[in-house]
Design an enzyme around this catalytic site. Structure first.
Site, mmCIF file in Angstrom:
data_model
loop_
_atom_site.group_PDB
_atom_site.id
_atom_site.type_symbol
_atom_site.label_atom_id
_atom_site.label_comp_id
_atom_site.label_asym_id
_atom_site.label_seq_id
_atom_site.Cartn_x
_atom_site.Cartn_y
_atom_site.Cartn_z
ATOM 1 N N GLU B 66 -7.059 5.168 7.801
ATOM 2 C CA GLU B 66 -8.063 6.212 8.034
ATOM 3 C C GLU B 66 -9.484 5.670 8.016
ATOM 4 O O GLU B 66 -10.309 5.998 8.864
ATOM 5 C CB GLU B 66 -7.914 7.346 7.017
ATOM 6 C CG GLU B 66 -6.716 8.262 7.242
ATOM 7 C CD GLU B 66 -5.413 7.707 6.681
ATOM 8 O OE1 GLU B 66 -5.437 6.591 6.109
ATOM 9 O OE2 GLU B 66 -4.373 8.376 6.811
ATOM 10 N N HIS B 135 -1.450 17.894 0.800
ATOM 11 C CA HIS B 135 -1.594 18.243 2.220
ATOM 12 C C HIS B 135 -2.197 19.628 2.408
ATOM 13 O O HIS B 135 -2.104 20.185 3.499
ATOM 14 C CB HIS B 135 -0.225 18.268 2.920
ATOM 15 C CG HIS B 135 0.367 16.928 3.197
ATOM 16 N ND1 HIS B 135 0.783 16.072 2.211
ATOM 17 C CD2 HIS B 135 0.631 16.295 4.368
ATOM 18 C CE1 HIS B 135 1.287 14.974 2.761
ATOM 19 N NE2 HIS B 135 1.199 15.082 4.063
#
Lengths: 325, 333
Positions: B66, B135
């Site tokens: 990321e 999440h």
């Protein structure tokens, strides 16, 4: 294999290294006089790396550097006056006084900083190179970072991305032995840095960073490989910082004898001796170079002194791009 | 909302995909980068089919890096490309926070206005799908704390399509937060496909008795609450913030000054949240217009639990919003 360069070029290399050295010596004085504030990280001892490496880059190429970047900015052609004005916090500084010593920028010279997060510049270099690759531009992005960066995840992510996508990045690792005060052997399980590059199938060499001819020729070879479509290359420059990490560092982590031993390999003194031995410079020429540089730095100090302080009414400018710019 | 312009019915997901496709057709500098956006078709299928249409250079699958690929997006943007970086979910964006804060949001200022980062980062946010605590969070309020970026939260199909174009035209970084429960929601997409503004809040339901301020995934819940309240004789105005940074303070204050009561509904945690910021702005600018203290409905201050009944209990729900409004209506003059 290094070939002795033509005399003019040999003198230029010398001059550029001395410029950086004298510039930073003046910075120390100005820091002591409280004219420069914040952190000040000196490159003294490492000049042969930036000067040698920069020779292979053209104006179209890009440079990404760290917070120890005065030398890279100078070698890239950022005027000493605008760097010093930046350190004085003046509007005429290369970042309008918004950045300081650690955040020198010059877009016109494709000098993209000046990044004070260790390894933070590497992904940016990957992106600059990705843009070139997508556009089919035959450019190189040279990314300078210290050996401390190899402990960061961003180093590994960037090495992998650049290799995976075959991007034109030249990774220039300046191994001066210490990440601030932490010796490489105290922070890395594998201290042979080229081995890490091999893990990404990237051509890599270790170079004597105290020898400007070695840094120049190694970079020339690596940049040629990158330009020929050979994907990213990795260079480890073995060098040494003669001064403390910053102005606040009592240097408890290394022996004075180690510093003195490395100073015997001073890249500037060594190159001067070589030039004198080859009759490329004599003592008078050395003195003339010194005088010329002293004049340039005096003028830079005068320019920075005469600079203006940005009015505080402008504090909020450039958080976002201004419509006109 | 009804519209007088011709529109087609589509899903939020398909509208987002159409926006990406149109942007890529319009500008060769636009490319998309992210995890599993290509061969897999996108974690939430937003980019499905685009690899075949545009090829692997412009629909670029990335490794699980990321920080690396967000930083690469910043670098490409510095070189005048127009990258759209997709991060699978807001929790993963923590791995790229260094690049977003220290570089994307900072380079223009730190360089004295020399550098521009015309980067768009899209990511899924929010809970409601039993995905647990790594999440499911709503961290867009954190991002709205950062100067130098624009934070968008499209809540409707029209905004899912319309916000991307102006976000790409912005010379500075824009973060788009897509609530995971919205992807399957259907709505009206104007046939003209005009870009929308990315500076203003929008009144989704006009009303006079109280202003309900929300954004993103909680908008449908707030609209449902407003309908329940209407049945009970309370005429609530629903303000969709759309843009979390910069906040459209004028729209908030104008509405609250008229209705004299406000409830902020935010899926983020209460402490130090965007709802706290909104409440403070109302206090600063409309204190003497208020008939009651500002109410807030936020997520419980827990890492999001997996079990359905616990997750439901942790999130703002219609009943809780209705109750909060009734409480605000009970207090004050």
């Amino acid at each position: 294999m290094t070939v002795f360069p033509d005399p003019d070029h040999a003198r230029d290399l010398y001059r550029e290294m001395v410029r950086i050295r004298r510039f930073e010596e003046r910075c120390v004085e100005l820091y002591s006089a409280s004219r420069i504030r914040g952190f000040l990280h000196l490159y003294i001892g490492e000049e042969a790396v930036a000067v040698g490496a920069m020779q292979s880059l053209s104006a179209d190429d890009a440079v990404v550097a760290t917070y120890r970047e005065h030398g890279h900015a100078l070698a890239r052609g950022v005027p000493a006056a605008s760097i010093l004005a930046e350190m004085f916090g003046k509007l005429e500084g290369c970042s309008r006084g918004r950045g300081g010593s650690m955040h020198l920028f010059d877009r016109s010279r494709r000098f993209f900083g000046g990044n004070a997060i260790v390894a933070g510049g590497l992904p940016i270099a990957v992106g600059l190179a990705l843009a070139d690759k997508l556009r089919g531009e035959p450019r190189v992005t040279a990314c300078f970072f210290g050996e401390g960066a190899v402990a960061e995840g961003e180093f590994h992510e960037s090495m992998n991305l650049a290799a995976l996508w075959e991007l034109p990045v030249l990774f220039c690792c300046e191994n001066n032995g210490y990440a601030m005060g932490t010796a490489l052997g105290r922070s890395e399980s594998e201290t042979e840095l080229t081995v890490k590059a091999a893990g990404y199938r990237m051509p890599a060499w270790s170079v004597d960073g105290m020898d400007v001819l070695a840094t120049e020729s190694a970079t020339a070879r690596a940049a040629e490989g990158v330009r020929a479509g050979g994907g990213p290359h990795f260079l480890e420059f073995r060098t040494y910082r003669f001064r403390a990490h910053s102005m606040y560092d009592p240097e408890l982590y290394r022996e004075k004898s180690e510093v003195e031993a490395w100073k015997l390999r001073d890249p500037i003194a060594a190159w001067r001796e070589t030039l004198v031995a080859h009759d490329v410079m004599d003592e008078a020429a050395v003195a003339a170079t010194d005088a010329e540089i002293a004049q340039e730095i005096d003028a830079a100090v005068a320019f920075a002194d005469a600079g203006t302080l940005e009015p505080t009414e402008d504090l909020l400018r450039f958080v976002h791009t201004e419509p006109s710019s | 909302m009804t519209t007088t312009t011709p529109a087609v019915r589509t899903t939020y997901r398909d509208a987002m995909r159409a926006a990406i496709r149109d942007a890529m057709q319009r500008d060769p500098r636009v490319f998309v980068m992210g995890e599993d956006i290509g061969a897999y078709g996108g974690c939430y299928a937003v980019t499905k089919g685009l690899l075949d249409e545009f090829g692997p250079d412009r629909i670029r699958d990335t490794p699980l890096s990321e920080s690396g690929f967000v930083g690469a997006g910043i670098g490409a943007a510095l070189a005048d490309m127009r990258p759209i970086v997709e991060i699978m979910t807001v929790n993963f964006s923590m791995l790229a926070l260094d690049q977003i804060l220290n570089n994307a949001a900072t380079l223009s200022y730190m360089s004295g206005g020399q550098l521009h980062v015309p980067l768009v980062i899209r990511m899924t946010t929010g809970a409601g799908r039993q995905l647990g605590a790594q999440h499911s969070h709503s961290l867009e309020g954190w991002y709205a704390h950062i100067p130098g970026i624009t934070v968008l939260a499209p809540a409707t199909v029209a905004d899912a399509y319309g916000m991307l174009g102006p976000a790409l035209d912005d010379p500075d970084p824009v973060l788009i937060f897509e609530h995971g429960t919205l992807y399957n929601v259907e709505g009206e997409l104007p046939v003209a496909r005009d870009p929308v503004d990315i500076a203003h809040a929008a009144i989704r339901r006009p009303g006079n008795d109280v202003t309900l301020i929300t954004y993103g995934g909680t908008l449908p819940k707030v609209l449902a609450a407003a309908e329940e309240l209407a049945a009970a004789g309370v005429d609530a105005e629903v303000l969709d913030l759309r843009v979390l940074r910069p906040l459209d303070a004028d729209a908030i204050i104008t509405s609250v000054a008229r209705t004299r009561r406000a409830v902020v509904v935010d899926e983020g945690w209460r402490s130090g949240s965007i709802s706290a910021e909104i409440s403070a702005r109302i206090m600063e600018a409309a204190f003497y217009e208020l008939d009651a203290p500002v109410g807030r409905v936020c997520s419980a201050e827990v890492p999001m639990p997996y079990a359905k009944q616990l997750e439901d209990a942790a999130l703002p729900q219609v009943a809780g919003i209705v109750a909060a409004v009734q409480e605000v209506l009970r207090t004050g003059g």
